[in-house]
Design a protein around this motif. Structure first.
Motif, short mmCIF file in Angstrom:
data_model
loop_
_atom_site.label_atom_id
_atom_site.label_comp_id
_atom_site.label_asym_id
_atom_site.label_seq_id
_atom_site.Cartn_x
_atom_site.Cartn_y
_atom_site.Cartn_z
N SER A 154 0.95 -1.16 0.07
CA SER A 154 -0.11 0.02 -0.06
C SER A 154 0.77 1.20 0.12
CB SER A 154 -1.02 -0.06 1.20
OG SER A 154 -0.47 -0.53 2.20
N PHE A 155 0.27 2.11 -0.64
CA PHE A 155 1.17 3.54 -0.75
C PHE A 155 1.02 4.32 0.56
CE2 PHE A 155 -0.80 2.71 -4.95
CZ PHE A 155 0.48 2.37 -5.77
N PRO A 156 2.19 5.02 1.00
CA PRO A 156 3.52 5.11 0.25
C PRO A 156 4.14 4.14 0.49
CG PRO A 156 3.35 6.59 1.96
CD PRO A 156 1.98 6.04 2.11
N PHE A 157 5.25 3.54 -0.44
CA PHE A 157 6.12 2.43 0.12
C PHE A 157 7.58 2.87 -0.40
CE2 PHE A 157 4.21 0.70 -3.68
CZ PHE A 157 5.29 0.06 -4.34
N GLY A 189 21.90 -2.62 -13.96
CA GLY A 189 22.31 -1.34 -14.46
C GLY A 189 21.76 -0.50 -13.55
N ASN A 190 21.07 -0.79 -12.33
CA ASN A 190 20.38 0.39 -11.31
C ASN A 190 20.34 -0.12 -9.92
OD1 ASN A 190 19.10 2.31 -13.04
ND2 ASN A 190 18.58 0.43 -13.90
N SER A 191 20.65 0.76 -9.01
CA SER A 191 20.63 0.57 -7.71
C SER A 191 19.96 1.89 -7.07
CB SER A 191 21.78 0.26 -6.93
OG SER A 191 22.45 -0.76 -7.47
N GLN A 192 18.69 1.64 -6.99
CA GLN A 192 17.93 2.98 -6.42
C GLN A 192 17.12 2.69 -5.25
OE1 GLN A 192 15.63 3.66 -10.29
NE2 GLN A 192 17.60 5.19 -10.66
N ILE A 193 16.98 3.60 -4.38
CA ILE A 193 15.77 3.68 -3.56
C ILE A 193 14.61 4.57 -4.11
CG2 ILE A 193 14.88 4.02 -1.09
CD1 ILE A 193 18.03 3.56 -0.34
N ILE A 194 13.42 4.04 -3.96
CA ILE A 194 12.37 4.62 -5.01
C ILE A 194 11.20 5.05 -3.83
CG2 ILE A 194 10.72 4.81 -6.83
CD1 ILE A 194 12.79 2.78 -7.99
N LYS A 195 10.61 6.05 -3.69
CA LYS A 195 9.56 6.62 -2.79
C LYS A 195 8.44 6.48 -3.69
CE LYS A 195 7.48 9.39 0.57
NZ LYS A 195 6.77 10.66 -0.11
N VAL A 196 7.64 5.21 -3.51
CA VAL A 196 6.36 5.32 -4.37
C VAL A 196 4.96 6.01 -3.82
CG1 VAL A 196 5.24 3.56 -5.85
CG2 VAL A 196 7.39 3.08 -5.16
#
Ligand code: KG4
Length: 339
Positions: free
Chosen positions: A132-135, A143-150
């Motif tokens: 459930s949002f936000p997560f 190719g990527n290493s990211q922390i994303i706030k969804v």
């Protein structure tokens, strides 16, 4: 009214197609390209050619397995980027031709966003495992290493990312110097399960915020091998399990330290992981451990949704369809694009 989306993924070396109806996956067909193994990495020109050979059979099979007729499709969702340009061109051009022949709209999909939204794929109508949002989503791949706030399906914010190599690249490059083949991540994982994670220590980055860096670890790993090989030419063979276990533990520690900081600072306890490296069993265990220790609700994808697949493209297309986010026939792929 039902919404039926065909997804097409061709960003790297997997040709995939999937049908999703009302969020429920009806099929997900993936043709992987073994041709690259002999070269120790993906060869772009070979990848484009293999996509050309695979795309029609893969899409036909996805429609057949879904048990639908192509006239039932409402839109075609395709990966527009990021990825290898020649590979993306195959999926994009096919999507255009197919959408035009059926007289239905096209939906462009960001590959990284699709990895995150893979958590919303339902395998049956009563499947309710979605976050459930936000997560927060840790997106870790070759190719990527990211922390994303969804914040919502269509609202994602990258709050941290690698400033050099990706986590998967660290696994692959270190595996390559040990002569373990390509892609190295799964082999390192397998050997790590039999080794001692505390046998060796490698350097960890000290950079501010939520950003990552893996190039220092790679160099420290290389220097450890270089120095030890001077005294013992069989050092790698004798120690490969411990080297893999120590490398894996270091990568996981780097990833989880920043993720923990982000979760604490933002007060978010719903945390997901996505991308090829999320297949790593040590990383999966670390997520389960954090769930116990910090009360996180964790979301770990099924193995089939960790690597590139079209179901994640189709589910992204499904949500974009509801917002009527269609793209013109002139849409061209992007090799680089952010979330
Ligand atoms: O998302 P993905 O399939 O595509 C690209 O980004 O290209 O991720 C591939 C990456 C490779 O670096 C591969 O070595 C890594 O995911 N990987 C793993 C494991 N399975 C795949 N890394 C560590 N442990 C694994 N079990």
């Amino acid at each position: 009214m039902s919404i039926t989306i065909l997804g097409i993924e061709s960003s790297c070396d997997d040709t995939s197609s999937s049908v999703i109806r009302d969020g429920v996956m009806l099929s997900n067909v993936i043709a992987s390209q073994a041709v690259h193994e002999a070269y120790g990495g993906v060869v772009p020109e070979l990848a484009s050619r293999a996509h050309q050979q695979n795309i029609i059979p893969v899409v036909s099979e996805a429609i057949k397995r879904a048990g639908i007729d192509k006239s039932e499709l409402d839109a075609i969702a395709f990966t527009r980027g990021p990825g290898l340009l020649g590979s993306l061109l195959v999926g994009t051009s096919f999507a255009k031709g197919f959408a035009a022949s059926l007289g239905i709209p096209m939906i462009e999909v960001n590959h990284l966003q699709a990895h995150v939204l893979a958590h919303f794929i339902k395998e049956s109508p009563d499947d309710n495992h979605a976050p459930s949002f936000p997560f927060l989503c840790l997106l870790v791949s070759g190719g990527n290493s990211q922390i994303i706030k969804v914040n919502a399906y269509n609202d994602m914010e990258v709050i941290g990312q690698t400033i050099d190599d990706a986590a998967g690249e660290a696994f692959d490059k270190c595996a390559k110097v040990m002569g373990l083949g390509y892609p190295g991540g799964p082999v390192v994982n397998r050997l790590a399960n039999e080794g001692n994670p505390k046998a060796f220590s490698f350097s960890k980055p000290h950079i501010p915020g939520y950003d990552y860096s893996f190039s220092g670890l790679k160099t420290s790993f290389l220097y450890t091998l270089r120095d030890a090989l001077k005294d013992d030419p069989d050092f790698i063979e004798k120690n490969k399990r411990d080297l893999c276990a120590s490398l894996q533990a270091t990568v996981i520690d780097i990833l989880m330290t920043k993720l923990r900081k982000a979760a604490k600072d933002l007060g978010i306890r719903e945390v997901a992981v996505a991308g090829g490296v999320s297949a790593n069993s040590g990383l999966r265990d670390a997520f389960l451990d954090h769930a116990k220790r910090f009360g996180w609700k964790v979301h770990i994808p099924k193995f089939s949704f960790t690597t590139d697949n079209a179901a994640m493209v189709a589910i992204t297309g499904y949500y974009k369809y509801q917002d009527k986010e269609f793209c013109p026939m002139s849409a061209a792929p992007f090799s680089r694009v952010q979330i």
